[in-house]
Design an enzyme around this catalytic site. Sequence first.
Site, PDB file in Angstrom:
ATOM      1  N   CYS A  48       0.803  -1.231   0.000  1.00 50.55           N
ATOM      2  CA  CYS A  48       0.000   0.000   0.000  1.00 50.55           C
ATOM      3  C   CYS A  48       0.832   1.275   0.000  1.00 50.55           C
ATOM      4  CB  CYS A  48      -0.891   0.018   1.237  1.00 50.55           C
ATOM      5  SG  CYS A  48       0.090  -0.029   2.748  1.00 50.55           S
ATOM      6  N   CYS A 117      -0.951  -5.289   6.905  1.00 45.55           N
ATOM      7  CA  CYS A 117      -0.581  -4.103   7.688  1.00 45.55           C
ATOM      8  C   CYS A 117       0.250  -4.480   8.911  1.00 45.55           C
ATOM      9  CB  CYS A 117      -1.821  -3.346   8.136  1.00 45.55           C
ATOM     10  SG  CYS A 117      -3.013  -3.047   6.835  1.00 45.55           S
TER      11      CYS A 117
HETATM   12  S1  FES Z   1      -3.208  -0.171   4.347  1.00 45.03           S
HETATM   13 FE1  FES Z   1      -1.099   0.290   4.447  1.00 45.03          FE
HETATM   14  S2  FES Z   1      -0.383  -0.504   6.300  1.00 45.03           S
HETATM   15 FE2  FES Z   1      -2.497  -0.829   6.283  1.00 45.03          FE
END
Ligand code: FES
Length: 150
Positions: A48, A117
């Site tokens: 992400c 995450c």
């Molecule tokens: S969406 Fe990036 S660390 Fe959770």
Amino acid sequence: MFGILFEGDRWMAQIGYNETVMDHFMNPRNVGVIENPDGYGKVGNPVCGDLMEIFINVKDDRIDDIKFRTFGCGSAIAVSSMVTEMAKGKTLDEAIKITRNDVAEKLGGLPPQKMHCSNLGADALHAAIKDYWVKIGKISLQEAAEEEEV
Ligand code: FES
């Protein structure tokens, strides 16, 4: 502000966060920066693009102080908070053994779509410990860069 928090709260609950995750997200522990830390770790999440930094000070081979700064989602903040709580006071040899799964488990689990995450927390902690070990000559830069088993 309250409205935003409430909406965020409801949205977070809808994602499937449990109370422990919500608590660490809403009241994160050990947020901040240590100036001139003994060890510093910075990692990005390739999934992400989020970013986490961990700062440690070491005394008698133990993590005497630890702070984090995270640019990421609610899970990443909760993970950062939890990993700093888990590592504080531990010896470096104990703290380096904290895994991504340990952090996720201690949080009572994360929704499947947010499991990635949990990677940042342990990875940033390990990077900070290795940075310290390189500084004191315990390991080489090459050893610090080696991939870990998780
Ligand atoms: S969406 Fe990036 S660390 Fe959770």
